[in-house]
Design an enzyme around this catalytic site. Structure first.
Site, PDB file in Angstrom:
ATOM      1  N   GLN A  41      -0.121  -0.330   9.271  1.00  0.00           N
ATOM      2  CA  GLN A  41       0.365  -0.751   7.352  1.00  0.00           C
ATOM      3  C   GLN A  41       0.196  -2.422   7.508  1.00  0.00           C
ATOM      4  O   GLN A  41       1.067  -2.737   7.611  1.00  0.00           O
ATOM      5  CB  GLN A  41       1.401  -0.451   7.147  1.00  0.00           C
ATOM      6  CG  GLN A  41       1.743  -0.984   5.515  1.00  0.00           C
ATOM      7  CD  GLN A  41       1.065  -1.013   4.376  1.00  0.00           C
ATOM      8  OE1 GLN A  41       0.165  -1.596   4.035  1.00  0.00           O
ATOM      9  NE2 GLN A  41       1.122   0.302   3.580  1.00  0.00           N
ATOM     10  N   GLN A  65      -2.593   9.036  -9.367  1.00  0.00           N
ATOM     11  CA  GLN A  65      -3.058   9.654  -7.962  1.00  0.00           C
ATOM     12  C   GLN A  65      -2.574   9.750  -6.493  1.00  0.00           C
ATOM     13  O   GLN A  65      -1.843   8.978  -6.571  1.00  0.00           O
ATOM     14  CB  GLN A  65      -3.531   7.914  -7.337  1.00  0.00           C
ATOM     15  CG  GLN A  65      -4.981   8.287  -6.100  1.00  0.00           C
ATOM     16  CD  GLN A  65      -5.795   6.730  -6.397  1.00  0.00           C
ATOM     17  OE1 GLN A  65      -5.268   5.245  -6.915  1.00  0.00           O
ATOM     18  NE2 GLN A  65      -6.747   6.765  -5.145  1.00  0.00           N
ATOM     19  N   GLU A  84       1.778   3.693  -0.300  1.00  0.00           N
ATOM     20  CA  GLU A  84       3.405   3.377   0.547  1.00  0.00           C
ATOM     21  C   GLU A  84       4.310   2.528  -0.948  1.00  0.00           C
ATOM     22  O   GLU A  84       5.324   3.240  -0.789  1.00  0.00           O
ATOM     23  CB  GLU A  84       3.519   2.331   1.529  1.00  0.00           C
ATOM     24  CG  GLU A  84       4.981   2.276   1.606  1.00  0.00           C
ATOM     25  CD  GLU A  84       5.047   1.576   3.073  1.00  0.00           C
ATOM     26  OE1 GLU A  84       5.590   0.726   3.146  1.00  0.00           O
ATOM     27  OE2 GLU A  84       4.388   1.288   3.905  1.00  0.00           O
ATOM     28  N   ASN A 118      -5.893  -1.209   0.748  1.00  0.00           N
ATOM     29  CA  ASN A 118      -4.843  -2.479  -0.286  1.00  0.00           C
ATOM     30  C   ASN A 118      -5.984  -3.530  -0.382  1.00  0.00           C
ATOM     31  O   ASN A 118      -5.615  -3.683  -1.565  1.00  0.00           O
ATOM     32  CB  ASN A 118      -4.109  -2.902   1.265  1.00  0.00           C
ATOM     33  CG  ASN A 118      -2.885  -2.141   1.719  1.00  0.00           C
ATOM     34  OD1 ASN A 118      -1.786  -2.507   0.554  1.00  0.00           O
ATOM     35  ND2 ASN A 118      -2.561  -1.604   2.900  1.00  0.00           N
ATOM     36  N   ARG A 121      -7.286  -2.322  -3.587  1.00  0.00           N
ATOM     37  CA  ARG A 121      -5.829  -2.818  -4.771  1.00  0.00           C
ATOM     38  C   ARG A 121      -5.680  -4.644  -5.113  1.00  0.00           C
ATOM     39  O   ARG A 121      -4.876  -4.791  -5.525  1.00  0.00           O
ATOM     40  CB  ARG A 121      -4.685  -1.610  -4.546  1.00  0.00           C
ATOM     41  CG  ARG A 121      -5.235  -0.431  -4.899  1.00  0.00           C
ATOM     42  CD  ARG A 121      -4.023   0.784  -3.730  1.00  0.00           C
ATOM     43  NE  ARG A 121      -4.290   1.976  -3.945  1.00  0.00           N
ATOM     44  CZ  ARG A 121      -4.133   2.718  -5.088  1.00  0.00           C
ATOM     45  NH1 ARG A 121      -3.680   2.455  -6.268  1.00  0.00           N
ATOM     46  NH2 ARG A 121      -4.896   4.051  -4.932  1.00  0.00           N
TER      47      ARG A 121
END
Length: 287
Positions: A41, A65, A84, A118, A121
């Site tokens: 991550q 989602q 996460e 990521n 987003r």
């Protein structure tokens, strides 16, 4: 290109398409406590207020989602690939299960998938994004061009992001906290004096300076400010052809290459390798 790079590059588009178009029959309902975090991550900062908003949204509408997971190290365990914040929100709400799509992903694709998710987003701070690019460069021997292609960014965007990692720690902390934008950081990276970078960053935060104002201040300092030693250093700006040579060497050798030029036509070339196999491969290419 190294074998690791070849393996990582194959099939990423197919994996992303698989996540986006998975039919309802592929959905699982998984107990949140059975999902382990993604070790690759790239995101470390989770703004509490944004998480509070997500908790409220999920409480009203549910998880719209699904999370994306792969099989974990032991039966009945799963490893998170994407989602996460949704998982954290679900745990805070005490949900019995969360919807998830299970796919098969090898270890070497975890970082790339997590980074792309990521970036899509826009949830990474500038320093997290830069660290993720550097991990792709160093872990898989990517060139900056290859990183840019993998994550859908321009090469200049990747190069500018990496420059932020050279800033002093207090300035990077301001970028992490959102007190300065990536644009501020890129402008400050144009200075070579860490103390001056910190001073100008503090002034930008205190006075609410725009990126354009910071750029103008940097140009003033580079043009006439600073000590004589600093001005001499600025005159020895890195020639553009060195970066072109680095890119070409990296393409030919399949790993990261840095050219460090010093005074009086001296310097060194640094070639990265990550294991014995890649070292032997480089020796063969150079011999």
């Amino acid at each position: 290109m190294s074998e690791a790079t070849k393996r990582l590059g194959r099939g990423l588009d197919e994996l992303l398409a698989e996540i986006e178009t998975a039919p309802p029959s592929r959905l699982l309902e998984i107990v949140p406590e059975a999902i382990d975090p993604n070790p690759a991550q790239p995101r470390h900062n989770f703004a509490p207020e944004r998480l509070d908003e997500l908790v409220d949204s999920i409480a009203r509408h549910g998880i719209l989602q699904p999370l994306v997971v792969r099989d974990g190290a032991s039966p009945g365990r799963y490893e998170l690939i994407a989602g996460e914040r949704r998982l954290r929100a679900a745990r805070r709400l005490g949900l019995a299960t969360v919807p998830a799509i299970r796919i098969e992903v090898p270890d070497e694709r975890l970082l790339e998938l997590a980074l792309v998710e990521n970036l899509q987003r826009q949830s990474l701070d500038p320093i997290e994004e830069a660290h993720a690019y550097r991990r792709l460069l160093e872990s898989y021997g990517y060139t900056q061009d290859e990183v840019a292609q993998r994550v859908g960014r321009s090469r200049s965007a990747v190069a500018n992001a990496l420059r932020l990692l050279e800033l002093p720690e207090p300035v990077k902390e301001a970028l992490r906290a959102g007190k300065l934008t990536a644009g501020h950081g890129r402008a400050l990276a144009g200075l070579r004096d860490p103390a001056l970078q910190q001073t100008l960053a503090q002034r930008a935060i205190r006075d609410g300076m725009s990126v354009r104002e910071i750029e103008a201040a940097v140009q003033r300092h580079k043009g006439k400010g600073g000590s004589p030693r600093q001005r001499r250093r600025e005159r020895r700006e890195r020639p553009p052809y060195l970066e072109q040579l680095e890119t070409e060497l990296a393409r030919r050798l399949g790993t990261r290459v840095r050219i460090e030029q010093r005074a009086r036509a001296r310097g060194r070339i640094v070639i990265d390798f990550h294991d014995d196999e890649q070292f032997e491969h480089l020796l063969e290419r150079l011999s």
